[in-house]
Design a protein around this motif. Structure first.
Motif, PDB file in Angstrom:
ATOM      1  N   MET A 187      51.543  48.436  41.069  1.00  0.00           N
ATOM      2  CA  MET A 187      50.455  48.393  42.097  1.00  0.00           C
ATOM      3  C   MET A 187      50.916  47.473  42.822  1.00  0.00           C
ATOM      4  SD  MET A 187      47.018  47.518  39.821  1.00  0.00           S
ATOM      5  CE  MET A 187      47.199  46.087  38.509  1.00  0.00           C
ATOM      6  N   THR A 188      50.470  47.107  44.232  1.00  0.00           N
ATOM      7  CA  THR A 188      50.851  46.037  44.918  1.00  0.00           C
ATOM      8  C   THR A 188      49.843  45.028  45.135  1.00  0.00           C
ATOM      9  OG1 THR A 188      52.182  47.767  46.279  1.00  0.00           O
ATOM     10  CG2 THR A 188      51.806  45.598  47.389  1.00  0.00           C
ATOM     11  N   VAL A 189      50.114  43.560  44.859  1.00  0.00           N
ATOM     12  CA  VAL A 189      49.594  42.500  45.248  1.00  0.00           C
ATOM     13  C   VAL A 189      49.838  42.096  46.293  1.00  0.00           C
ATOM     14  CG1 VAL A 189      48.854  40.250  44.114  1.00  0.00           C
ATOM     15  CG2 VAL A 189      49.323  42.372  42.536  1.00  0.00           C
ATOM     16  N   ARG A 190      48.767  41.772  47.348  1.00  0.00           N
ATOM     17  CA  ARG A 190      49.171  41.239  48.659  1.00  0.00           C
ATOM     18  C   ARG A 190      48.444  39.859  48.600  1.00  0.00           C
ATOM     19  NH1 ARG A 190      47.563  46.770  52.151  1.00  0.00           N
ATOM     20  NH2 ARG A 190      49.737  47.725  51.855  1.00  0.00           N
ATOM     21  N   VAL A 191      49.513  38.977  49.097  1.00  0.00           N
ATOM     22  CA  VAL A 191      49.217  37.635  49.280  1.00  0.00           C
ATOM     23  C   VAL A 191      49.341  37.051  50.489  1.00  0.00           C
ATOM     24  CG1 VAL A 191      49.786  35.076  48.302  1.00  0.00           C
ATOM     25  CG2 VAL A 191      49.896  37.114  46.751  1.00  0.00           C
ATOM     26  N   GLU A 192      48.262  36.818  51.070  1.00  0.00           N
ATOM     27  CA  GLU A 192      48.238  36.347  52.580  1.00  0.00           C
ATOM     28  C   GLU A 192      48.247  34.655  52.718  1.00  0.00           C
ATOM     29  OE1 GLU A 192      45.372  36.457  56.313  1.00  0.00           O
ATOM     30  OE2 GLU A 192      45.523  38.371  55.231  1.00  0.00           O
ATOM     31  N   THR A 193      49.378  34.237  53.391  1.00  0.00           N
ATOM     32  CA  THR A 193      49.436  32.723  53.643  1.00  0.00           C
ATOM     33  C   THR A 193      49.593  32.657  55.147  1.00  0.00           C
ATOM     34  OG1 THR A 193      51.819  32.849  53.532  1.00  0.00           O
ATOM     35  CG2 THR A 193      50.712  32.639  51.268  1.00  0.00           C
TER      36      THR A 193
ATOM     37  N   HIS B 152      45.192  32.526  51.687  1.00  0.00           N
ATOM     38  CA  HIS B 152      44.009  32.921  52.573  1.00  0.00           C
ATOM     39  C   HIS B 152      43.357  34.168  52.027  1.00  0.00           C
ATOM     40  CE1 HIS B 152      45.405  30.325  56.162  1.00  0.00           C
ATOM     41  NE2 HIS B 152      45.794  29.712  55.257  1.00  0.00           N
ATOM     42  N   ALA B 153      44.166  35.036  51.370  1.00  0.00           N
ATOM     43  CA  ALA B 153      43.431  36.475  50.858  1.00  0.00           C
ATOM     44  C   ALA B 153      44.461  36.872  49.743  1.00  0.00           C
ATOM     45  CB  ALA B 153      43.507  37.270  51.959  1.00  0.00           C
ATOM     46  N   LEU B 154      43.929  37.453  48.848  1.00  0.00           N
ATOM     47  CA  LEU B 154      44.529  37.899  47.818  1.00  0.00           C
ATOM     48  C   LEU B 154      43.999  39.375  47.416  1.00  0.00           C
ATOM     49  CD1 LEU B 154      46.688  37.413  45.700  1.00  0.00           C
ATOM     50  CD2 LEU B 154      45.049  36.483  43.981  1.00  0.00           C
ATOM     51  N   THR B 155      44.597  40.658  47.663  1.00  0.00           N
ATOM     52  CA  THR B 155      44.108  41.771  47.259  1.00  0.00           C
ATOM     53  C   THR B 155      44.986  42.645  46.544  1.00  0.00           C
ATOM     54  OG1 THR B 155      44.991  42.591  49.524  1.00  0.00           O
ATOM     55  CG2 THR B 155      42.956  41.816  49.476  1.00  0.00           C
ATOM     56  N   VAL B 156      44.540  43.689  46.000  1.00  0.00           N
ATOM     57  CA  VAL B 156      45.482  44.751  45.200  1.00  0.00           C
ATOM     58  C   VAL B 156      45.313  45.871  45.928  1.00  0.00           C
ATOM     59  CG1 VAL B 156      45.984  45.696  42.929  1.00  0.00           C
ATOM     60  CG2 VAL B 156      45.380  43.266  43.188  1.00  0.00           C
ATOM     61  N   VAL B 157      46.444  46.842  46.001  1.00  0.00           N
ATOM     62  CA  VAL B 157      46.260  48.037  46.586  1.00  0.00           C
ATOM     63  C   VAL B 157      47.167  49.022  45.652  1.00  0.00           C
ATOM     64  CG1 VAL B 157      45.884  47.508  49.081  1.00  0.00           C
ATOM     65  CG2 VAL B 157      48.229  47.817  48.118  1.00  0.00           C
ATOM     66  N   ASP B 158      47.268  50.084  45.764  1.00  0.00           N
ATOM     67  CA  ASP B 158      48.013  51.237  45.008  1.00  0.00           C
ATOM     68  C   ASP B 158      47.511  51.275  43.698  1.00  0.00           C
ATOM     69  OD1 ASP B 158      49.472  51.626  47.326  1.00  0.00           O
ATOM     70  OD2 ASP B 158      50.882  50.115  46.644  1.00  0.00           O
ATOM     71  N   VAL B 159      46.202  51.027  43.476  1.00  0.00           N
ATOM     72  CA  VAL B 159      45.470  50.986  42.161  1.00  0.00           C
ATOM     73  C   VAL B 159      44.962  52.213  41.735  1.00  0.00           C
ATOM     74  CG1 VAL B 159      43.452  50.136  40.780  1.00  0.00           C
ATOM     75  CG2 VAL B 159      44.542  48.531  42.411  1.00  0.00           C
ATOM     76  N   PRO B 160      45.579  52.910  40.656  1.00  0.00           N
ATOM     77  CA  PRO B 160      45.461  54.351  40.206  1.00  0.00           C
ATOM     78  C   PRO B 160      43.828  54.250  39.650  1.00  0.00           C
ATOM     79  CG  PRO B 160      46.593  53.172  38.699  1.00  0.00           C
ATOM     80  CD  PRO B 160      46.606  52.322  39.574  1.00  0.00           C
ATOM     81  N   ALA B 161      43.262  55.237  40.292  1.00  0.00           N
ATOM     82  CA  ALA B 161      41.608  55.369  39.809  1.00  0.00           C
ATOM     83  C   ALA B 161      41.855  56.412  38.541  1.00  0.00           C
ATOM     84  CB  ALA B 161      41.065  56.569  41.139  1.00  0.00           C
ATOM     85  N   LYS B 162      40.628  55.938  37.749  1.00  0.00           N
ATOM     86  CA  LYS B 162      40.654  56.708  36.378  1.00  0.00           C
ATOM     87  C   LYS B 162      40.001  58.499  36.762  1.00  0.00           C
ATOM     88  CE  LYS B 162      39.041  55.304  32.327  1.00  0.00           C
ATOM     89  NZ  LYS B 162      38.442  54.278  31.448  1.00  0.00           N
ATOM     90  N   SER B 163      40.591  59.207  36.241  1.00  0.00           N
ATOM     91  CA  SER B 163      40.147  60.331  36.491  1.00  0.00           C
ATOM     92  C   SER B 163      40.624  61.216  35.002  1.00  0.00           C
ATOM     93  CB  SER B 163      40.750  61.233  37.616  1.00  0.00           C
ATOM     94  OG  SER B 163      42.266  61.260  37.364  1.00  0.00           O
TER      95      SER B 163
ATOM     96  N   ALA C 242      45.455  55.386  32.043  1.00  0.00           N
ATOM     97  CA  ALA C 242      44.518  56.399  32.509  1.00  0.00           C
ATOM     98  C   ALA C 242      43.997  56.178  33.993  1.00  0.00           C
ATOM     99  CB  ALA C 242      43.387  56.807  31.522  1.00  0.00           C
ATOM    100  N   GLY C 243      44.280  54.748  34.231  1.00  0.00           N
ATOM    101  CA  GLY C 243      43.719  54.374  35.804  1.00  0.00           C
ATOM    102  C   GLY C 243      42.349  53.518  35.534  1.00  0.00           C
ATOM    103  N   TYR C 244      41.883  53.058  36.545  1.00  0.00           N
ATOM    104  CA  TYR C 244      40.844  52.100  36.537  1.00  0.00           C
ATOM    105  C   TYR C 244      39.666  52.761  36.971  1.00  0.00           C
ATOM    106  CZ  TYR C 244      44.580  48.710  35.990  1.00  0.00           C
ATOM    107  OH  TYR C 244      45.832  47.815  35.486  1.00  0.00           O
ATOM    108  N   SER C 245      38.517  52.527  36.646  1.00  0.00           N
ATOM    109  CA  SER C 245      37.185  52.946  37.142  1.00  0.00           C
ATOM    110  C   SER C 245      36.960  52.259  38.447  1.00  0.00           C
ATOM    111  CB  SER C 245      36.065  52.751  36.229  1.00  0.00           C
ATOM    112  OG  SER C 245      35.757  51.259  36.287  1.00  0.00           O
ATOM    113  N   SER C 246      36.229  52.937  39.285  1.00  0.00           N
ATOM    114  CA  SER C 246      35.957  52.408  40.830  1.00  0.00           C
ATOM    115  C   SER C 246      35.066  51.094  40.585  1.00  0.00           C
ATOM    116  CB  SER C 246      35.310  53.356  41.371  1.00  0.00           C
ATOM    117  OG  SER C 246      34.094  53.754  40.848  1.00  0.00           O
ATOM    118  N   THR C 247      34.213  51.019  39.762  1.00  0.00           N
ATOM    119  CA  THR C 247      33.358  49.658  39.432  1.00  0.00           C
ATOM    120  C   THR C 247      34.409  48.611  39.120  1.00  0.00           C
ATOM    121  OG1 THR C 247      31.559  50.925  38.711  1.00  0.00           O
ATOM    122  CG2 THR C 247      31.549  48.821  38.176  1.00  0.00           C
ATOM    123  N   GLU C 248      35.265  48.672  38.317  1.00  0.00           N
ATOM    124  CA  GLU C 248      36.267  47.711  37.629  1.00  0.00           C
ATOM    125  C   GLU C 248      37.257  47.133  38.844  1.00  0.00           C
ATOM    126  OE1 GLU C 248      37.614  47.410  33.396  1.00  0.00           O
ATOM    127  OE2 GLU C 248      37.243  49.317  33.626  1.00  0.00           O
TER     128      GLU C 248
END
Length: 175
Positions: free
Chosen positions: A97-103, A51-62, A118-124
Motif C-alpha cells: 500500500m502507499t503511505v502519502r506524507v504531505e510536507t 501536514h497530511a498523512l494518508t494511505v491509498v492502494d488499501v486492499p478491501a476485504k472480500s 484477506a484485505g481490510y474491512s471498509s470500517t477499519e
C-alpha cells in the motif's frame, strides 16, 4: 505483535501496514515523526512538518480475497512440504500500500506491506484513515494518541484481536 486496522503494533512500536524485516519497505510512526524503512525509502519526516498523512492502494476485504488467502496458504504449505530443502523455496511478497506524507516540500509516497492477507474491512480502513489524520492535528493530540497505541501494544499478549475489538480500539484512539 498485533494488527489493528492498517496498523501493526509490536510492543511499543507502531507501523502503518506490516512490520518490515530486513530491507523490506515499511513506515514506522514515532513520537518524533514518520520514519520510512527499507531500501529506497530514505528520509525522516518530523511531525511538525507533516501536514497530511494518508494511505491509498488499501486492499478491501472480500470473499474472493479471503478464499484466495486460504488457497495461497494451502498451496504454500504443499509447496513447502514438497520442496523441502530447496533454498529460498516458494515465496511471494505481500501486496503493498502507499503511505502519502504531505510536507511543505511536497508529497512523498512511501511503500508499506499489507498486513491483512484477506484485505481490510471498509470500517477499519475509514477509522485508520481518520486516525492518521488525527495524528497531524497537533503535538498534544499526536502525543496522546501514539502513547495510547504504544501502551496498548506493550500490554498486549501478541494476538490480533477480533474485528469488533479492533474497531473499538480504533474508535477510542480517534477520540
Amino acid at each position: 505483535m498485533a494488527m489493528v486496522g492498517l496498523f501493526w503494533i509490536a510492543e511499543g512500536d507502531v507501523y502503518v501496514g506490516a512490520k518490515p524485516s530486513g530491507s523490506a519497505p515499511g513506515v514506522r510512526l514515532t513520537a518524533e515523526g514518520v520514519l520510512p524503512l527499507g531500501d529506497g525509502q530514505p528520509g525522516f519526516h518530523l511531525w511538525e512538518d507533516v501536514h497530511a498523512l494518508t494511505v491509498v492502494d488499501v486492499p478491501a476485504k472480500s470473499l474472493v480475497r479471503q478464499v484466495g488467502a486460504v488457497k495461497d496458504l494451502v498451496l504454500d504449505t504443499v509447496l513447502s512440504l514438497t520442496m523441502a530443502g530447496t533454498p529460498g523455496g516458494p515465496y511471494e511478497a505481500p501486496a503493498l500500500m502507499t503511505v502519502r506524507v504531505e510536507t511543505p516540500d511536497g508529497e512523498r509516497e512511501l511503500a508499506a506491506h499489507v498486513a491483512a492477507a484477506a484485505g481490510y474491512s471498509s470500517t477499519e480502513v475509514d477509522l485508520s484513515r481518520a486516525l492518521l489524520s488525527r495524528l497531524t492535528e497537533g503535538a498534544a493530540t499526536l502525543a496522546t494518541t501514539l502513547a495510547a497505541m504504544s501502551e496498548w501494544g506493550r500490554k498486549r499478549d501478541g494476538a490480533t484481536p477480533r474485528a469488533a475489538e479492533r474497531e473499538e480500539l480504533l474508535r477510542s484512539w480517534v477520540g
